[in-house]
Design a protein around this motif. Structure first.
Motif, PDB file in Angstrom:
ATOM      1  N   ILE A 228       0.866  -1.157  -0.075  1.00 30.50           N
ATOM      2  CA  ILE A 228      -0.009   0.026   0.036  1.00 30.50           C
ATOM      3  C   ILE A 228       0.771   1.218  -0.050  1.00 30.50           C
ATOM      4  N   MET A 229       2.027   1.373   0.486  1.00 26.79           N
ATOM      5  CA  MET A 229       2.905   2.446   0.784  1.00 26.79           C
ATOM      6  C   MET A 229       3.362   2.534  -0.744  1.00 26.79           C
ATOM      7  N   ASN A 230       3.674   1.639  -1.404  1.00 22.50           N
ATOM      8  CA  ASN A 230       4.439   1.655  -2.829  1.00 22.50           C
ATOM      9  C   ASN A 230       3.083   2.298  -3.929  1.00 22.50           C
ATOM     10  N   ALA A 231       2.037   1.729  -3.601  1.00 19.46           N
ATOM     11  CA  ALA A 231       0.852   2.011  -4.292  1.00 19.46           C
ATOM     12  C   ALA A 231       0.368   3.532  -4.185  1.00 19.46           C
ATOM     13  N   VAL A 232       0.299   3.792  -3.160  1.00 19.10           N
ATOM     14  CA  VAL A 232       0.069   5.365  -2.744  1.00 19.10           C
ATOM     15  C   VAL A 232       1.012   6.215  -3.463  1.00 19.10           C
ATOM     16  N   ARG A 233       2.257   6.000  -3.225  1.00 17.43           N
ATOM     17  CA  ARG A 233       3.349   6.823  -3.630  1.00 17.43           C
ATOM     18  C   ARG A 233       3.383   6.997  -5.215  1.00 17.43           C
ATOM     19  N   PHE A 234       3.272   5.826  -5.836  1.00 22.20           N
ATOM     20  CA  PHE A 234       3.346   6.085  -7.454  1.00 22.20           C
ATOM     21  C   PHE A 234       2.005   6.312  -7.824  1.00 22.20           C
ATOM     22  N   ALA A 235       0.895   6.243  -7.357  1.00 22.62           N
ATOM     23  CA  ALA A 235      -0.438   6.602  -7.879  1.00 22.62           C
ATOM     24  C   ALA A 235      -0.425   8.049  -7.621  1.00 22.62           C
ATOM     25  N   GLY A 236       0.340   8.631  -6.880  1.00 13.50           N
ATOM     26  CA  GLY A 236       0.130  10.301  -6.833  1.00 13.50           C
ATOM     27  C   GLY A 236      -0.741  10.510  -5.750  1.00 13.50           C
ATOM     28  N   CYS A 237      -1.255   9.709  -4.889  1.00 12.74           N
ATOM     29  CA  CYS A 237      -2.290   9.899  -3.743  1.00 12.74           C
ATOM     30  C   CYS A 237      -1.659  10.406  -2.682  1.00 12.74           C
ATOM     31  N   ASP A 238      -2.553  10.389  -1.569  1.00 14.28           N
ATOM     32  CA  ASP A 238      -2.152  10.874  -0.159  1.00 14.28           C
ATOM     33  C   ASP A 238      -2.396   9.877   0.913  1.00 14.28           C
ATOM     34  N   GLY A 239      -3.142   8.870   0.497  1.00 15.04           N
ATOM     35  CA  GLY A 239      -3.330   7.710   1.273  1.00 15.04           C
ATOM     36  C   GLY A 239      -4.091   6.541   1.097  1.00 15.04           C
ATOM     37  N   GLY A 240      -4.094   5.387   1.706  1.00 11.80           N
ATOM     38  CA  GLY A 240      -4.860   4.227   1.164  1.00 11.80           C
ATOM     39  C   GLY A 240      -4.606   2.954   2.130  1.00 11.80           C
ATOM     40  N   SER A 241      -5.557   2.181   1.806  1.00 12.21           N
ATOM     41  CA  SER A 241      -5.409   0.708   2.584  1.00 12.21           C
ATOM     42  C   SER A 241      -5.806  -0.600   1.867  1.00 12.21           C
ATOM     43  N   ILE A 242      -5.474  -1.652   2.404  1.00 14.16           N
ATOM     44  CA  ILE A 242      -5.912  -2.816   1.745  1.00 14.16           C
ATOM     45  C   ILE A 242      -6.497  -3.665   2.585  1.00 14.16           C
ATOM     46  N   MET A 243      -7.696  -4.171   2.188  1.00  9.79           N
ATOM     47  CA  MET A 243      -8.831  -5.086   2.915  1.00  9.79           C
ATOM     48  C   MET A 243      -8.660  -6.486   2.513  1.00  9.79           C
ATOM     49  N   GLU A 244      -8.823  -7.356   3.738  1.00 16.38           N
ATOM     50  CA  GLU A 244      -8.977  -8.903   3.259  1.00 16.38           C
ATOM     51  C   GLU A 244     -10.426  -9.073   3.371  1.00 16.38           C
ATOM     52  N   TYR A 245     -10.879  -9.840   2.349  1.00 18.31           N
ATOM     53  CA  TYR A 245     -12.225 -10.500   2.251  1.00 18.31           C
ATOM     54  C   TYR A 245     -12.215 -11.657   2.964  1.00 18.31           C
ATOM     55  N   ILE A 246     -13.271 -11.809   3.719  1.00 20.75           N
ATOM     56  CA  ILE A 246     -13.812 -12.536   4.891  1.00 20.75           C
ATOM     57  C   ILE A 246     -15.089 -13.431   4.255  1.00 20.75           C
ATOM     58  N   GLU A 247     -14.945 -14.421   3.522  1.00 22.99           N
ATOM     59  CA  GLU A 247     -15.900 -15.016   2.851  1.00 22.99           C
ATOM     60  C   GLU A 247     -17.156 -15.558   3.762  1.00 22.99           C
ATOM     61  N   ARG A 248     -16.872 -16.039   4.780  1.00 17.34           N
ATOM     62  CA  ARG A 248     -18.181 -16.561   5.759  1.00 17.34           C
ATOM     63  C   ARG A 248     -19.015 -15.334   5.966  1.00 17.34           C
ATOM     64  N   GLU A 249     -18.325 -14.105   6.183  1.00 15.89           N
ATOM     65  CA  GLU A 249     -19.031 -12.895   6.672  1.00 15.89           C
ATOM     66  C   GLU A 249     -19.611 -12.113   5.454  1.00 15.89           C
ATOM     67  N   ARG A 250     -19.236 -12.428   4.193  1.00 18.83           N
ATOM     68  CA  ARG A 250     -19.425 -11.619   2.943  1.00 18.83           C
ATOM     69  C   ARG A 250     -18.885 -10.275   3.257  1.00 18.83           C
ATOM     70  N   ALA A 251     -17.886  -9.909   3.766  1.00 12.81           N
ATOM     71  CA  ALA A 251     -17.513  -8.615   3.965  1.00 12.81           C
ATOM     72  C   ALA A 251     -15.913  -8.486   4.230  1.00 12.81           C
ATOM     73  N   PHE A 252     -15.391  -7.320   4.170  1.00 18.75           N
ATOM     74  CA  PHE A 252     -14.134  -6.791   4.210  1.00 18.75           C
ATOM     75  C   PHE A 252     -13.524  -6.409   5.357  1.00 18.75           C
ATOM     76  N   THR A 253     -12.527  -6.544   5.575  1.00 15.67           N
ATOM     77  CA  THR A 253     -11.956  -6.173   6.975  1.00 15.67           C
ATOM     78  C   THR A 253     -10.508  -5.327   6.463  1.00 15.67           C
ATOM     79  N   VAL A 254     -10.251  -4.325   6.898  1.00 16.33           N
ATOM     80  CA  VAL A 254      -9.195  -3.416   6.641  1.00 16.33           C
ATOM     81  C   VAL A 254      -7.683  -4.126   7.262  1.00 16.33           C
ATOM     82  N   ARG A 255      -6.908  -4.587   6.633  1.00 19.70           N
ATOM     83  CA  ARG A 255      -5.522  -5.079   7.198  1.00 19.70           C
ATOM     84  C   ARG A 255      -4.520  -4.302   7.503  1.00 19.70           C
ATOM     85  N   SER A 256      -4.197  -3.293   6.431  1.00 18.36           N
ATOM     86  CA  SER A 256      -3.260  -2.337   6.555  1.00 18.36           C
ATOM     87  C   SER A 256      -3.591  -1.194   6.014  1.00 18.36           C
ATOM     88  N   ALA A 257      -3.115  -0.044   6.342  1.00 16.62           N
ATOM     89  CA  ALA A 257      -3.196   1.542   5.799  1.00 16.62           C
ATOM     90  C   ALA A 257      -2.068   2.330   5.718  1.00 16.62           C
TER      91      ALA A 257
END
Length: 749
Positions: A228-257
Motif C-alpha cells: 500500500i505504501m508503494n501503491a499510494v506513492r506511485f499513484a500520486g495519492c495521499d493515503g490508502g488501505s488494503i482490505m482482506e475479504y472474509i468469505e463467511r461474513e461476506r465482508a471486507f476487513t481493513v488489514r493495513s493502511a
C-alpha cells in the motif's frame, strides 16, 4: 548622351539594390541555419530568429508564427507587436477559418496576401487590426509531411503590398519554421517518452520491492504495508488501505493502511459489506471503480467515514485470485479529480501482487491450523498404537502359543478338521501380528522415531536369509528361487535388520504373485559408493496405472484376489525404510511377463546412531537469520528434534556463535546486516576450527552454484518446507537418528 548616362546610373542602382538584397538574404538565411543547428536545445529561439529575419529581409513592421491547435491558432513567436496585442490574441485566438488570412492560407495551402485589410470585405478580425494597426498582410503555410502545422505572417502599417521577392523569401522562411516545429515535436516526444520511461522504471522498482516482500515473508501485515505504501506513492495519492475479504461474513476487513493511522482504527470498527458498498461492487463487477468527488455520490458506510475524515476522491480496486475474491485495494486523495487510465492500470498490477500476498498468508494460516491439528492427530495415533500394541499382543500371544501347542499334539491327537481349523487360527494370528508390527514400524518411520542400528555385515548372508524365509513356500508351488550376488559385496555398512526386512518383504511378494512353476531371482550389484538389490519374478506383472498406487498403504495394485493374504503395508514400509537408509526404491514391470522391484543404498557410509537425550549429548545448530518471521518458522521446524538451537541475527553475531559452539550444523541466510552470508561462509571455511562445520544456506537468494562452490553442504531457497529443512539436517548428520548419505541414486545395472 545625358539620357544614356541616366540609364546606366539606373541599371547600376538596380544592381546595387539586388546585391544588397542578396547579401541581406544570405545573412538572414545564415542566421536561420545557425539557429536551426541549435534548435534541439532551444527550439523557441530558432523560431524567434526566423520571424526576426523574415521581418528584416521582407521589410515588414511585424512578423508572427501561428501554430495550428485543433480548430484555432496559437501565437508561438512574434516580433514588432505590442504586449497588449499578444495578450488579446491569447484570449481571443484566431480560428482556422477564412475570417483571417491565416485560415485562408491553411485551407488553400499556398502563400496569399491582402493589400489592404480595411478594403477586404471577407476579413473578419477588425478587432485585432485595430490593436495592431496593420494594413497590408502576407502569410505562408508551414507544411510538415503534407500537413499544415502553422502559418508565418508579415504585416505593414501602411498600404504597401509585398513584392515577389518578399513572397519567395517568406515561403522559404515558412519551410524553415516547419523544420523547427518538427524538431520541437521530436524533442517533446522524446521528453514525454523519457518521462514515461522513468515512470515505468519507478513502477518496476516498486513492483520488484513488493515482489520481494511477497516472496520473502509470510507476515501478512508487513507485506501489505509495503504494497500500500508503494501503491499510494506511485499513484500520486495521499493515503490508502488494503482490505482482506472474509468469505463467511461476506465482508471486507481493513488489514493495513498508509498515511491513515487515525482512520485505520475507525475503519476497523465498521463492516465493509460485499453487497452494500462501493468496494463490494468493484469486487463483484471485477474491475476498479473510481470516484472523482465524494461530494457528488451517495455515501455508503465506508465512503462516509472517508468523507468525514477529509478525503475527496478514491479508487477501489478488487484483489482477485482467479475467480475468488480475496480483498480490495483502496487509494485516496484529499482533493477531487479524475484518475488517469495509466494510474488505474498500475493499481490493478499492485492488486495482483496483493492477491498473492493475501493468498499466501491465508494458506499459511490454514497450514498452521492443519499442522496443529495433524500434530494432535499424530499424538493421538501414537497413543492409540501404543495401547493397541499392549492390548493386542497379549491375546495374540495366547492365540498363537496355544495353537502351536495343540498342533504339536501335546494334549492328544486331533482329527483332520480340528487340525485344519487350528492351522487357520494360527495363520490368522500370525497374520494379525505381522499387520500390527508393520503398522507400528510404519508409524515409527513417519514420526521419525525408528532407530537404526548400523553394523558391517555380509550382504550375501542377508539375501540368503531372505531366500530361506520363503524357500518352503516357493518349493510347494514349484517356483525356482536363486540368489546372485557380486563376489565383492561381502562387507556392507548399514542396518542389517532393516535390510533383511526389506528383502524378505520383496521376496514374499514375488513368490506370492508368481504362478506355479515360475522363477524368482534376488540379485545384488555394487559400485564404489552404493549397492543395488533387485528381486525379479515371472509373475503376473503390474499395470502402469497401478505402479505408484501399490506403494500406498493397504494396496496390492489388483495383483491378486481380494482374499490374497498380506497386510498391504509391505511396500509402503519398504520404501520408507529404504529412504531412511539413504537410498531409493524403483520398479520395472510388464503385464503377463513379470516384475522387478529394486532398491539402492549407500555402501560404505555409516549411519549415525540416535543420540540419547539422557546422555546430555544434544547437538547444537546455529541459525543466522535477521528476519523475525523466518526465525519463528525455522524455530517451529526445529522444535522437538532433540537439538539445541542458537539464534543469531547478523553475520558478525553468527560467526561469534559458530566459533564458540562449533555446532553440528549452521542454517545461514545470505542477506544479513553488517556481514552477509557469503562472507560468513568464506570466513568459516578459512578458519580451521569451523572449516568442517556443515552449512545449510536458507535464503531467498537463488544462487545455489555459488553457495556450493563456497562450501555449503546444502542450498535451500525460501519458502522452505519443513521436510526439506529437516532432511538437509539429517543428510549432514546434525539431527539425532540422522542418516548421513553419500553418493546414491544409481540404478540397478
Amino acid at each position: 548622351m545625358e539620357r544614356s548616362g541616366e540609364a546606366d546610373e539606373g541599371k547600376l542602382e538596380t544592381l546595387r539594390r539586388g546585391y544588397t538584397d542578396a547579401t541581406e538574404q544570405f545573412a538572414a538565411m545564415n542566421e536561420v541555419l545557425l539557429a536551426l543547428g541549435r534548435s534541439a536545445s532551444d527550439p523557441d529561439a530558432a523560431l524567434d530568429t526566423i520571424v526576426e529575419s523574415a521581418r528584416r529581409l521582407c521589410r515588414s513592421d511585424a512578423a508572427q508564427v501561428y501554430l495550428v491547435d485543433g480548430d484555432h491558432f496559437t501565437l508561438s513567436s512574434w516580433v514588432g507587436i505590442s504586449d497588449e496585442l499578444v495578450a488579446y490574441v491569447a484570449a481571443h485566438p484566431l480560428r482556422v477559418d477564412r475570417a483571417a488570412l491565416g485560415g485562408r492560407v491553411a485551407a488553400d495551402r499556398q502563400v496569399q496576401q491582402i493589400d489592404d485589410v480595411l478594403a477586404d470585405a471577407e476579413y473578419g478580425r477588425q478587432d485585432i487590426q485595430r490593436l495592431g494597426h496593420y494594413r497590408s498582410v502576407i502569410s505562408a503555410p508551414m507544411l510538415l509531411d503534407d500537413e499544415v502545422v502553422g502559418v508565418i505572417s508579415l504585416s505593414r502599417t501602411e498600404v504597401s503590398p509585398f513584392d515577389e521577392h518578399a513572397r519567395a523569401a517568406l515561403e522559404a522562411f515558412a519551410t524553415q519554421a516547419a523544420v523547427v516545429v518538427r524538431q520541437v515535436n521530436l524533442v517533446r516526444a522524446l521528453e514525454d517518452r523519457s518521462v514515461e520511461l522513468a515512470r515505468k522504471v519507478n513502477q518496476l522498482e516498486a513492483l520488484s520491492e513488493v515482489g520481494e516482500a511477497v516472496s520473502s515473508s509470510l507476515v501478512l501485515d508487513e507485506v501489505l504495508t509495503t504494497i500500500i505504501m508503494n501503491a499510494v506513492r506511485f499513484a500520486g495519492c495521499d493515503g490508502g488501505s488494503i482490505m482482506e475479504y472474509i468469505e463467511r461474513e461476506r465482508a471486507f476487513t481493513v488489514r493495513s493502511a498508509y498515511a491513515s493511522d487515525r482512520l485505520l482504527d475507525r475503519l476497523r470498527t465498521i463492516k465493509v459489506d460485499l453487497d452494500t458498498t462501493l468496494v463490494g461492487r468493484a469486487a463483484k463487477e471485477r474491475h476498479p471503480i473510481a470516484v472523482a468527488d465524494l461530494d457528488e455520490v451517495e455515501l455508503d458506510t465506508h465512503l462516509r467515514l472517508l468523507h468525514e475524515d477529509g478525503w475527496r476522491s478514491m479508487v477501489a480496486v478488487p484483489v482477485l485470485r482467479g475467480e475468488r475474491i480475496v480483498g480490495a485495494l483502496v487509494v485516496r486523495r484529499r482533493r477531487p479529480g479524475e484518475f488517469s487510465p495509466e494510474t488505474i492500470e498500475f493499481l490493478e498490477t499492485f492488486a495482483s501482487q496483493s492477491a498473492l500476498a493475501v493468498w499466501n498468508a491465508q494458506l499459511f494460516r490454514e497450514l498452521e491450523t492443519k499442522s496443529a491439528e495433524l500434530e494432535i492427530a499424530s499424538r493421538h495415533k501414537s497413543e492409540f498404537l501404543a495401547s493397541m500394541s499392549h492390548e493386542l499382543r497379549t491375546p495374540l500371544n495366547a492365540v498363537i502359543g496355544f495353537s502351536e501347542v495343540l498342533l504339536e499334539r501335546m494334549f492328544g491327537e486331533l482329527n483332520d478338521r480340528q487340525d485344519e481349523y487350528l492351522r487357520d487360527i494360527l495363520g490368522s494370528g500370525r497374520h494379525l501380528l505381522q499387520l500390527l508390527n508393520d503398522i507400528l514400524d510404519l508409524s515409527k518411520v513417519e514420526a521419525g522415531r525408528m532407530e537404526l542400528e548400523p553394523s558391517t555385515f555380509s550382504l550375501r548372508s542377508a539375501l540368503e536369509y531372505g531366500a530361506s524365509m520363503v524357500r518352503e513356500r516357493a518349493a510347494r508351488h514349484g517356483i525356482r528361487l536363486t540368489v546372485d550376488v557380486d563376489d565383492d559385496l561381502d562387507g556392507v555398512e548399514s542396518d542389517e535388520l532393516r535390510v533383511k526386512q526389506v528383502v524378505v518383504n520383496l521376496l514374499s511378494n514375488a513368490v506370492k504373485f508368481t504362478p506355479d512353476g515360475g522363477r524368482v531371482t534376488v540379485s545384488a550389484r555394487g559400485s564404489e559408493h552404493e549397492i543395488a538389490v533387485a528381486v525379479a519374478d515371472t509373475g503376473i506383472g503390474i499395470a502402469p496405472a497401478d505402479r505408484e498406487r501399490i506403494f500406498e498403504s493397504f494396496q496390492q495394485g489388483r495383483r491378486g484376489l481380494q482374499s490374497e493374504e498380506g497386510t498391504g503395508l509391505g511396500l509402503t514400509l519398504c520404501r520408507r525404510i529404504v529412504s531412511l537408509l539413504g537410498g531409493t526404491m524403483w520398479l520395472e514391470s510388464e503385464v503377463g511377463v513379470g516384475s522387478t522391484f529394486g532398491f539402492t543404498i549407500p555402501r560404505r557410509v555409516p549411519i549415525a546412531r540416535q543420540v540419547s537425550v539422557d546422555e546430555g549429548e544434544r547437538p547444537t545448530v546455529v541459525v543466522v537469520e535477521d528476519d523475525r518471521a523466518s526465525l519463528d518458522l525455522i524455530s517451529a521446524y526445529l522444535d522437538g528434534l532433540g537439538i539445541d538451537v542458537v539464534i543469531t541475527r547478523d553475520g558478525e553475531e553468527g560467526l561469534a556463535a559458530i566459533g564458540e559452539h562449533v555446532p553440528a550444523a549452521v542454517l545461514l541466510d545470505i542477506r544479513l546486516p553488517r556481514t552477509d552470508g557469503w562472507q560468513v561462509l568464506e570466513r568459516m571455511r578459512a578458519d580451521a576450527a569451523t572449516a568442517a562445520v556443515p552449512v545449510i544456506v536458507v535464503s531467498i537468494v537463488d544462487e545455489r552454484a555459488r553457495g556450493l562452490a563456497l562450501g555449503a553442504s546444502a542450498y535451500l531457497v525460501k519458502p522452505v518446507h519443513r521436510d526439506a529443512l529437516v532432511g538437509a539436517l539429517r543428510d549432514v548428520g546434525a539431527i539425532p537418528g540422522a542418516v548421513a548419505t553419500g553418493a546414491g541414486g544409481g540404478q540397478f545395472p
